[in-house]
Design an enzyme around this catalytic site. Structure first.
Site, PDB file in Angstrom:
ATOM      1  N   ARG A  78       0.720  -1.328   0.237  1.00  0.00           N
ATOM      2  CA  ARG A  78       0.079  -0.153  -0.001  1.00  0.00           C
ATOM      3  C   ARG A  78       0.785   1.168  -0.176  1.00  0.00           C
ATOM      4  O   ARG A  78       0.297   2.376  -0.079  1.00  0.00           O
ATOM      5  CB  ARG A  78      -0.947  -0.262   1.388  1.00  0.00           C
ATOM      6  CG  ARG A  78      -0.135  -0.031   2.651  1.00  0.00           C
ATOM      7  CD  ARG A  78      -1.191  -0.130   3.666  1.00  0.00           C
ATOM      8  NE  ARG A  78      -0.576  -0.024   4.971  1.00  0.00           N
ATOM      9  CZ  ARG A  78      -0.030  -1.423   5.531  1.00  0.00           C
ATOM     10  NH1 ARG A  78      -0.143  -2.479   4.855  1.00  0.00           N
ATOM     11  NH2 ARG A  78       0.582  -1.074   6.816  1.00  0.00           N
ATOM     12  N   TYR A  79       2.123   1.070   0.270  1.00  0.00           N
ATOM     13  CA  TYR A  79       3.159   2.371   0.245  1.00  0.00           C
ATOM     14  C   TYR A  79       3.977   2.473  -0.967  1.00  0.00           C
ATOM     15  O   TYR A  79       4.299   3.688  -1.241  1.00  0.00           O
ATOM     16  CB  TYR A  79       3.824   2.211   1.510  1.00  0.00           C
ATOM     17  CG  TYR A  79       3.163   2.213   2.891  1.00  0.00           C
ATOM     18  CD1 TYR A  79       2.360   3.024   3.058  1.00  0.00           C
ATOM     19  CD2 TYR A  79       3.701   0.969   3.619  1.00  0.00           C
ATOM     20  CE1 TYR A  79       1.799   3.011   4.393  1.00  0.00           C
ATOM     21  CE2 TYR A  79       3.069   1.182   4.939  1.00  0.00           C
ATOM     22  CZ  TYR A  79       2.026   1.900   5.302  1.00  0.00           C
ATOM     23  OH  TYR A  79       1.403   1.909   6.615  1.00  0.00           O
ATOM     24  N   ILE A  80       3.963   1.476  -1.793  1.00  0.00           N
ATOM     25  CA  ILE A  80       4.802   1.738  -2.976  1.00  0.00           C
ATOM     26  C   ILE A  80       4.067   1.584  -4.296  1.00  0.00           C
ATOM     27  O   ILE A  80       2.699   1.145  -4.272  1.00  0.00           O
ATOM     28  CB  ILE A  80       5.996   0.524  -3.084  1.00  0.00           C
ATOM     29  CG1 ILE A  80       5.421  -0.772  -2.877  1.00  0.00           C
ATOM     30  CG2 ILE A  80       6.838   0.740  -1.935  1.00  0.00           C
ATOM     31  CD1 ILE A  80       6.190  -1.857  -2.847  1.00  0.00           C
TER      32      ILE A  80
END
Length: 876
Positions: free
Chosen positions: A141-143
């Site tokens: 979900r961050y990259i």
């Protein structure tokens, strides 16, 4: 209400039961008529074979056409469908890919991260981990990710893609992607299936393109692995990447100073954590000695190894390669899917098939484009004639009572033009003319229509030409790919030949050897007994006994070796410089012999004998000489009648060195009572002949490479680098040298060097002459400025240089410089003399005109001259 749930009445229930009974009876009859019992073992065999086939074809092994595993192919297909030019969250990509891949989000996420870390098909944003350190990527979900321009251009083309239904039948997915590039060899792959494995090493982007072009031109080619982690690789046993081959991969280790080593590249498949762990283990086992390790790795690998005092950096480098993961061996296994079955091939075969597949894909693309152009030409020509001839104004067209009647009328109207068309005019073509809006008819421009049709004609000619010359077209395509994307993919791994490192030569002396002569025990645990020497736990020990026996045995904690030991030491295999000098008596009252020999290699724990093996033989004198020294012996004979000289000297240098099995020379025909040392000797082996092997950048005494000369104890080696530095080293065979060597030779302090260089500080070219001083540290003779560089260096006595001018002074005539007249010999630290104030473009070295006069050697007197002198003396 019509959709309200109702309970079936009794009649309906009865009908349902009757239907169920009828179905059951039919199944029972079928089972009775054709009963087949499958045992559990048979079911297991069939199911396991199905499972094995599925894992091989659909999970672990890549396809030869696009070089992708199914999960990788589905990820790229999903990203293509999602592509809008912006980055997408990896979590979103994983979810979208699950429409095509039925094995969960974890496998998709791992495969996506691996693809992103290869930096070829996927443009990444965020923390995607670090291959060098082994750090994992951030949560999905961050990259973010998107397809690279390379992937957009090379990997996808819906018109040439073969499709199949996804696992749930709701979507289409590609059987293979139409990749026009040897992607499999560029990325490499590793997969384990049931009963087989695939391990294809990555290769260099540009070298693969060059090899594909060479193949299309019927030229030979070779391709070798290239790793993103850098390092060095020995490909002498690569075997084209097929089964049975192997490559050695080394970390790149640089000497920062005499106490610090810097590991700046790591072997493929390792990371800094695992590498450091292997170094610590080797240190704990005593294989190497290190003081501490600092891991300064960030975007580049930097592992600093600090050494204790009096520890050789060169031997430590060899020990790191021998005992740690700084050197590893990789066995490739090129297995892939072809024709729906696994196949084992070599990487050259894969490249040829990929190149042929690229030719096929480009041909299909051109054929599709040609058909599109022909269709566009056909429709444009129809429209042009329809509008220019005002067929829509014809009475037959306007008064038609139905669409079919109007189409039939138009068909008759086109009759005069039909021979000029490239295909028949069908009903769909005429129907399309009805859909032309009046606005287009009013704005129709005949010249523009003619230009457009001519452009289609020109492009069709071009496409047909490409199809007729598909090989040159493919070569041009590869060159375009290399020009556009090749600059981002330089070779990272240096191809080198490695010299085999003998562990026994580089291991740290981590043990101490002791002996108890009275009880006949030897070992490293006898710390209260006589100390012999330092050794390692992998050394061999050679032992000589008083009765002439000798053997080689392994170092151990404690071992019984017997009494009467005369000499023991660490044994060096293939050592031809350690010479043993022996005087022995053959039998109890036999003749005394002397011999000199070397022990280069024997079977471990097998007894040999320096004597003839006669019972009662005894060694009267023994010495081990590490550099072939030959002493003078004092020989005392046993008193006997008519023996005048009971004591005499014997020079061992008069003896030739022979094999260990030789009998030797007779010391005396009389009985020898005692042999003792009269005077220590000097080496009879002369200097050590040294060669330099450019392939492995190492010294050797095995006649490999360039001969440097015969070296004695005080001699040293001069190294001059391409960057204008020099330093001196010993002639120890364990020395390591960097790959920027310009000159390496035996150091001669009287030699005069002439140098032309560019001075970055003064921004002019200079000439200087100097003699070099002995220095173990690197020193520059062209100055410390970063932009200074070496142009020419020569050792001839009267050098001549030709100076060519450039820039604004390119019209000036070339100048010949006699260097010895231009400048005298000064210190290497002096700046030198400026060559010219004009702009210099090139400096060439010319053949010298003068040669240094060599004084003739005095003639050696011949035998006739000696006889004449003797006759003259007698006459006088």
């Amino acid at each position: 209400m019509s959709d309200e749930h109702t309970t079936p009445n009794n009649e309906e229930l009865e009908n349902i039961n009757n239907e169920g009974n009828n179905e059951a009876s039919e199944q029972n009859e079928l089972a009775t008529s054709d009963t087949k019992i499958t045992h559990l073992g048979g079911m297991y065999q069939e199911w396991f074979l199905d499972y094995a086939s599925y894992v091989i074809l659909e999970r672990a092994v890549p396809h030869i056409n696009d070089g992708l595993k199914p999960v990788q192919r589905r990820i790229l297909h999903a990203m293509r469908r999602m592509d809008d030019g912006r980055y997408n969250k990896v979590a979103n990509i994983i979810g979208f890919t699950m429409q095509f891949h039925p094995h969960g989000d974890a496998s998709i996420g791992d495969a996506l991260v691996q693809l992103g870390q290869k930096d070829l098909l996927i443009d990444t944003q965020g923390n995607w981990g670090n291959v060098a350190t082994g750090d994992g990527a951030a949560a999905p979900r961050y990259i973010e990710a998107r397809l690279t321009k390379f992937a957009q251009e090379v990997v996808f083309n819906p018109k040439t893609t073969n499709w199949k239904l996804s696992y749930d039948g709701r979507n289409k997915e590609p059987i293979t992607l139409p990749v026009k590039f040897p992607l499999l060899l560029t990325q490499g792959v590793e997969g384990i299936a049931v009963g087989l494995a695939s391990k294809i090493l990555p290769h260099n982007f540009n070298e693969l393109i060059d090899a594909s072009i060479a193949y299309l031109q019927d030229k030979p080619f070779e391709i070798f692995p290239d790793f993103a982690t850098g390092g060095m690789i020995d490909v002498s046993r690569y075997n084209d990447g097929a089964r049975g081959g192997a490559v050695k991969v080394r970390a790149k280790i640089i000497k920062e100073d005499n106490k610090t080593l810097n590991i700046c590249d790591i072997p493929f498949g390792k990371n800094t954590s695992s590498l450091i762990e292997s170094i610590i283990k080797a240190n704990d086992k005593g294989k190497i000695k290190i003081k501490k390790i600092d891991d300064n790795t960030s975007d580049k690998v930097e592992i600093l190894i600090h050494l204790p005092n009096n520890v050789s950096t060169d031997k430590t480098i060899d020990a790191l390669y021998a005992f740690t993961d700084c050197e590893i061996s990789i066995s490739p296994n090129c297995c892939l899917i072809e024709d729906n079955k696994p196949k084992f091939v070599g990487v050259s075969s894969v490249l040829r098939q990929n190149t042929d597949h690229t030719v096929e894909l480009l041909t299909r693309e051109l054929e599709i484009r040609l058909s599109e152009l022909e269709e566009a030409w056909h429709k444009s020509s129809l429209e042009k004639i329809f509008i220019e001839e005002r067929m829509y104004k014809e009475a037959g067209y306007e008064n038609s009572e139905s669409k079919d009647e109007a189409i039939d009328f138009l068909d008759k109207c086109f009759e005069p033009w039909k021979p000029k068309f490239r295909r028949e005019i069908n009903r769909d073509d005429l129907t399309a003319l009805f859909e032309i809006k009046m606005g287009r008819i009013l704005k129709f421009n005949s010249d523009k229509a003619n230009d457009y049709i001519k452009g289609l004609d020109d492009e069709m000619v071009e496409v047909k030409n490409h199809l007729e010359n598909i090989i040159p077209y493919t070569i041009a395509y590869y060159k375009h790919i290399k020009k556009t994307f090749g600059k981002d993919h330089p070779r990272m791994t240096e191809i080198r030949s490695f010299e085999n490192i003998e562990a026994s030569k580089v291991v740290v002396k981590n043990e101490k050897l002791f002996i108890n002569r009275d009880e006949g025990f030897m070992g490293t645990s006898l710390r209260k007994d006589e100390f012999v020497c330092d050794c390692s736990d992998i050394d061999d020990i050679i032992l000589f006994y008083k009765d002439g026996r000798y053997l080689i045995t392994k170092v151990s904690d404690k071992a019984f070796v017997g009494k009467g030991i005369m000499h023991l030491a660490v044994f060096k295999k293939s050592d031809t410089r350690t010479i043993y000098n022996v005087a022995y008596r053959d039998g109890k009252k036999g003749t005394t012999y002397v011999k000199r020999f070397a022990v280069t290699g024997i079977t471990r724990d097998k007894e040999y004998n320096v004597t003839k093996g006669t019972v009662g033989s005894d060694v009267l004198y023994f010495s081990a000489n590490p550099n072939g020294e030959a002493e003078v012996l004092k020989v005392i004979l046993r008193p006997k009648a008519r023996v005048r000289n009971l004591v005499f000297d014997y020079d061992m240098a008069e003896l030739a060195i022979k094999g260990r099995g030789a009998m030797g020379n007779i010391l005396s025909k009389y009985e020898v009572q005692k042999v003792a040392l009269r005077k220590k000797g000097v080496s009879t082996l002369g200097g050590r002949k040294i060669w330099f092997d450019k392939d492995v950048l190492r010294l050797n005494s095995d006649s490999r490479g360039d001969y440097l000369g015969e070296f004695h104890a005080d001699d040293s080696i001069l190294v001059i680098t391409k960057s204008g530095e020099f330093y001196h080293t010993s002639f120890d065979l364990t020395n390591h040298y960097e790959d920027d060597i310009h000159i390496i030779e035996k150091f001669n302090p009287d030699k005069v060097w002439s140098v032309a260089f560019y001075d970055g500080d003064q921004k002019y070219f200079y000439i200087k002459r100097f003699q070099l001083e002995a220095s173990n540290k690197k020193q520059s003779f062209i100055g410390e400025h970063a932009k200074s560089y070496l142009v020419r260096i020569t050792e001839v006595d009267y050098p001549r240089l030709e100076v060519k001018f450039g820039g604004d002074d390119k019209e000036r005539e070339n100048v010949i410089v006699e260097v010895d007249e231009f400048i005298g010999v000064k210190s290497f630290k002096a700046r030198g003399k400026r060559l010219s104030t004009y702009q210099v473009s090139k400096i060439n070295e010319l053949e010298p005109i003068r040669q240094k006069e060599v004084e003739p050697e005095p003639e050696k007197p011949t035998q006739e001259d000696d006889e004449d002198q003797m006759n003259l003396f007698e006459q006088q």
